[in-house]
Design an enzyme around this catalytic site. Structure first.
Site, mmCIF file in Angstrom:
data_model
loop_
_atom_site.group_PDB
_atom_site.id
_atom_site.type_symbol
_atom_site.label_atom_id
_atom_site.label_comp_id
_atom_site.label_asym_id
_atom_site.label_seq_id
_atom_site.Cartn_x
_atom_site.Cartn_y
_atom_site.Cartn_z
ATOM 1 N N CYS A 154 3.817 8.634 167.837
ATOM 2 C CA CYS A 154 3.914 7.526 168.800
ATOM 3 C C CYS A 154 5.232 6.774 168.589
ATOM 4 O O CYS A 154 6.026 6.638 169.506
ATOM 5 C CB CYS A 154 2.724 6.589 168.648
ATOM 6 S SG CYS A 154 1.137 7.361 169.016
ATOM 7 N N SER A 179 4.076 5.519 173.304
ATOM 8 C CA SER A 179 2.903 4.765 173.724
ATOM 9 C C SER A 179 2.467 3.860 172.592
ATOM 10 O O SER A 179 2.801 4.092 171.423
ATOM 11 C CB SER A 179 1.755 5.702 174.127
ATOM 12 O OG SER A 179 1.245 6.382 173.001
ATOM 13 N N ASP A 181 -0.989 1.228 171.421
ATOM 14 C CA ASP A 181 -2.279 0.558 171.584
ATOM 15 C C ASP A 181 -2.038 -0.927 171.321
ATOM 16 O O ASP A 181 -2.013 -1.377 170.181
ATOM 17 C CB ASP A 181 -3.266 1.160 170.580
ATOM 18 C CG ASP A 181 -4.657 0.584 170.681
ATOM 19 O OD1 ASP A 181 -4.845 -0.437 171.359
ATOM 20 O OD2 ASP A 181 -5.568 1.154 170.046
ATOM 21 N N ILE A 220 -3.989 -1.147 176.925
ATOM 22 C CA ILE A 220 -5.212 -1.714 176.358
ATOM 23 C C ILE A 220 -6.350 -0.800 176.778
ATOM 24 O O ILE A 220 -6.530 -0.522 177.970
ATOM 25 C CB ILE A 220 -5.466 -3.146 176.858
ATOM 26 C CG1 ILE A 220 -4.337 -4.079 176.409
ATOM 27 C CG2 ILE A 220 -6.814 -3.663 176.356
ATOM 28 C CD1 ILE A 220 -4.432 -5.478 176.995
#
Length: 279
Positions: A154, A179, A181, A220
């Site tokens: 990531c 990406s 989270d 999210i």
């Protein structure tokens, strides 16, 4: 409220109001079921570390010690071995991504750093010519991806540049993620790479300058919407947290230890929030 808190709330609000839903995303929740998310693209922020603008929220506790230990596993040990991460650093969250009972996360992260001798090369380049414009750490290795299964990185790229101001050299860093989270790992990843930036700067006796953070897909997960609303309602504390590296200037990169880092003036809002991880 810190700069990081202001940016955090603004990004949560933007994702919740302007974000779009993923379809057929890769991850699944630990408890089972498709882990889809609401996301925005192209999120970019700048932090001036010299001015103690550190990318860590006070709206919930961030496990910074484990985050920094993970960086040592990747960039000092240059390892993908889970037993080493578990036993030496007491970090276990990567166990969920073990590949085929191999005891590793596949040919990823530290394995790629070791394969290309990345840290030695970066330090050599900066020593020979601090103003070179080629100080890039890339973990996006298609050959390694073909060699084994495993989570694709990531936080896959960081870049380093220097600036000289009134005789002092400042090291700037840019972290790029494919990406992120947002609620779980945004500030974990950012502070990890601030720690790496500080380690490289200390190696040369330089000051830390600016930290630039770009996330391509900031999301999210759909089982985190209640936690997102809770974070929007929380009032940040008045603390101004900053990370300190307690070693002399010129300390060799490989002689620095996780316990040399100290997070000061950090009083996050309680209680901690719980999240069902997407694997």
């Amino acid at each position: 409220m810190t700069k990081a808190d202001t940016i955090f709330k603004a990004n949560i609000q933007k994702i919740m109001t302007e974000g779009v839903f993923s379809e057929n995303a890769r991850p699944q929740y630990q408890s089972g079921g498709q882990a889809n998310s609401k996301y925005i693209t192209g999120a970019f922020t700048t932090y001036d570390l010299e001015q103690k603008e550190f990318p860590i929220t006070t709206l919930r506790p961030i496990p910074i010690k484990n985050a920094i230990r993970e960086i040592f596993w990747i960039y000092q040990d240059q390892s993908n071995d889970l037993a080493l991460l578990n036993d030496k650093y007491k970090v276990r969250y990567w166990n969920e991504w073990e590949v085929d009972n191999s005891g590793t996360i596949g040919q990823r992260y530290g394995a790629v750093v070791r394969k290309h001798d990345i840290i030695r090369k970066i330090l050599k380049q900066l020593e020979e010519n601090p103003w070179n414009r080629r100080n890039i750490i890339s973990l996006w290795d298609y050959e390694a991806f073909d060699e084994s299964e495993g989570l694709l990185p990531c936080a896959f790229q960081s870049m380093y540049d220097v600036r000289k101001i009134e005789g002092d050299i400042y090291l700037d860093a840019t972290l790029t993620q494919r990406s992120n989270d947002m609620l779980v790992s945004h500030h974990i990843n950012a502070m990890q790479y601030v720690a790496l930036q500080m380690m490289i700067a200390k190696h040369f006796g330089w000051k830390v300058g600016k930290f630039f953070y770009f996330v391509n897909n900031l999301h999210i997960y759909d089982n985190q919407f209640k936690q997102a609303e809770e974070l929007l309602q929380r009032e940040a504390t008045t603390c101004q947290p900053y990370l300190k590296l307690n070693v002399p200037d010129g300390t060799n990169f490989f002689d620095i230890r996780p316990e040399d880092f100290e997070l000061l003036d950090y009083e996050p809002v309680q209680p901690q929030l719980k999240f069902d991880l997407a694997i």
